[in-house]
Design an enzyme around this catalytic site. Structure first.
Site, short mmCIF file in Angstrom:
data_model
loop_
_atom_site.label_atom_id
_atom_site.label_comp_id
_atom_site.label_asym_id
_atom_site.label_seq_id
_atom_site.Cartn_x
_atom_site.Cartn_y
_atom_site.Cartn_z
N LYS A 1 0.85 -1.21 0.00
CA LYS A 1 0.00 0.00 0.00
C LYS A 1 0.88 1.26 0.00
O LYS A 1 2.09 1.19 0.18
CB LYS A 1 -0.96 -0.04 1.19
CG LYS A 1 -1.92 -1.25 1.14
CD LYS A 1 -3.00 -1.11 0.08
CE LYS A 1 -3.58 -2.42 -0.38
NZ LYS A 1 -4.59 -3.02 0.45
C1 LIG Z 1 -5.74 -4.00 0.73
C2 LIG Z 1 -7.21 -3.80 0.71
C3 LIG Z 1 -8.05 -4.26 1.74
C4 LIG Z 1 -7.58 -5.16 2.83
O1 LIG Z 1 -6.46 -4.75 3.48
P1 LIG Z 1 -5.51 -5.85 4.19
O2 LIG Z 1 -4.57 -5.01 4.98
O3 LIG Z 1 -4.85 -6.61 3.09
O4 LIG Z 1 -6.37 -6.71 5.03
C5 LIG Z 1 -9.38 -3.94 1.68
N1 LIG Z 1 -9.90 -3.22 0.68
C6 LIG Z 1 -9.13 -2.77 -0.33
C7 LIG Z 1 -9.77 -1.95 -1.40
C8 LIG Z 1 -7.78 -3.05 -0.35
O5 LIG Z 1 -7.03 -2.63 -1.38
#
Ligand SMILES: *Cc1c(COP(=O)(O)O)cnc(C)c1O
Length: 356
Positions: A179
């Site tokens: 991210k």
């Molecule tokens: C990454 C993501 C999640 C979940 O996050 P995690 O940290 O992987 O559990 C949920 N929604 C979206 C749109 C994402 O990109």
């Protein structure tokens, strides 16, 4: 190969982790509190509550807003599966609404038709780092008395008319390794509502305010100080990271000629978690991905199978016909846009994509 994403792990991150290890205090502690404080500043909100992941942040955000068995939550099928799964974890049912092809986000004009007496919330996803039209969503939420849970997992720092993602309803962020800022794994909930914040803190830690006295049932979704230390090293670089993504995206937008490039409307601050093009018409997406890979350009398909097309989801919620989502799921390719791209990487991407 130019990777589609690349976590930044510098000396600060390494030093921060070693400091925690040397302190001997690894569990949720002062670094988590500090990271929460930094998030309130980034999002312009009163409260931030750290969790173990974006998924658990969404789950807790829904529970803290009273979503549960028998409720319906309207969301987009064009997202990472966690958006829909978090709704199911609470006992509620996801109701999928088709997207707008120009934004990749839920189409606000289709939401009212999906509202029933059971609808309690809207869970919009600011996909790829581009926010939903929050004026339209807020107007619907106000009219039908619905809560808004913003899946901001891809949109830390993104803005709509100057207001930051996660500051409209209850926000949920991910600090997963790829991210825009990361802590390895991690999540964050943001809210201006004191009672929602209080519930989030309780649900995150077995309903405990006072040790071994449990006000309600909860989970262990606490972030460790080890993870928070990485997040703290990253969050001070958020503006620089975002600016690099914006610059890279502008360069790609100006130089890509043979594909549909993403547009940013006035009033939106895009943070380019993904830079996503479309291959219009009948071009073979899988072949294009392979040609790029052969030329050293990594790419990603987010997401090849929409949530409503996953078999287990169909078993739970039935079949939907969502033509825009289904078309785009076959057309999208995300190209590298991360802050570590060099000018020569960008030129390679442009050259190879323009050959498609
Ligand atoms: C990454 C993501 C999640 C979940 O996050 P995690 O940290 O992987 O559990 C949920 N929604 C979206 C749109 C994402 O990109």
């Amino acid at each position: 190969m130019i990777p589609v994403s690349k976590p930044y792990i510098g000396e600060e991150e390494k030093k921060a982790v070693m400091e925690v290890l040397n302190s001997g205090m690894l569990a949720q502690g002062p670094r988590v509190a500090k990271l929460e404080e930094k998030f309130t500043e980034v999002c312009g909100v009163k409260h931030a509550i750290a969790t173990t992941s974006g998924t658990t942040a969404l789950h807790v955000a829904l529970l803290a807003n009273g979503i549960g068995l028998g409720d319906e939550v309207i969301t987009t099928p064009f997202t990472f599966i966690a958006s829909a799964n978090s709704i199911i974890f609470t006992g509620a049912k996801p109701v999928f609404v088709d997207i707008d092809a120009s934004t990749f986000n839920i189409n606000p004009d289709l939401i009212e038709a999906a509202i029933t007496p059971k609808t309690k919330a809207i869970l919009p996803v600011h996909l790829y780092g581009y926010m939903c039209d929050m004026d339209k969503l807020q107007a619907i939420a106000d009219k039908y008395n619905l809560v808004i849970i913003e899946d901001s997992c891809q949109a830390v720092g993104a803005t709509f008319k100057g207001k930051v993602a996660g500051s409209f309803g209850t926000g949920a962020f991910s600090l997963y390794a790829t991210k825009n800022i990361m802590s390895g794994e991690g999540g964050m909930i943001t809210t201006n509502d004191d009672s929602v914040a209080e519930k989030c803190r309780l649900i995150r830690s077995h309903g405990m305010k006072r040790r071994y006295y449990h006000d309600m049932i909860g989970f262990n979704f606490r972030m460790s100080d080890l993870h928070a230390a990485i997040g703290l090293a990253q969050i001070d670089r958020l503006e620089a990271f975002t600016q690099a993504r914006v610059n890279n995206a502008h360069y790609l937008n100006e130089n890509l000629k043979t594909v549909v490039t993403p547009k940013v409307k006035d009033g939106y601050g895009h943070v380019w978690h993904q830079y996503t093009i479309r291959l219009d018409g009948k071009r073979d997406r899988d072949a294009a991905v392979k040609r790029l890979a052969d030329a050293g350009v990594g790419s990603g398909v987010f997401y090849p199978v929409p949530a409503h097309k996953q078999q287990y989801m169909q078993d739970l919620v039935g079949e939907y016909n969502l033509p825009v989502t289904e078309q785009l799921a076959n057309e999208v390719i995300s190209l590298p846009v991360h802050p570590q791209l060099s000018q020569s990487d960008l030129d390679t991407i442009v050259t190879e994509v323009n050959k498609l």
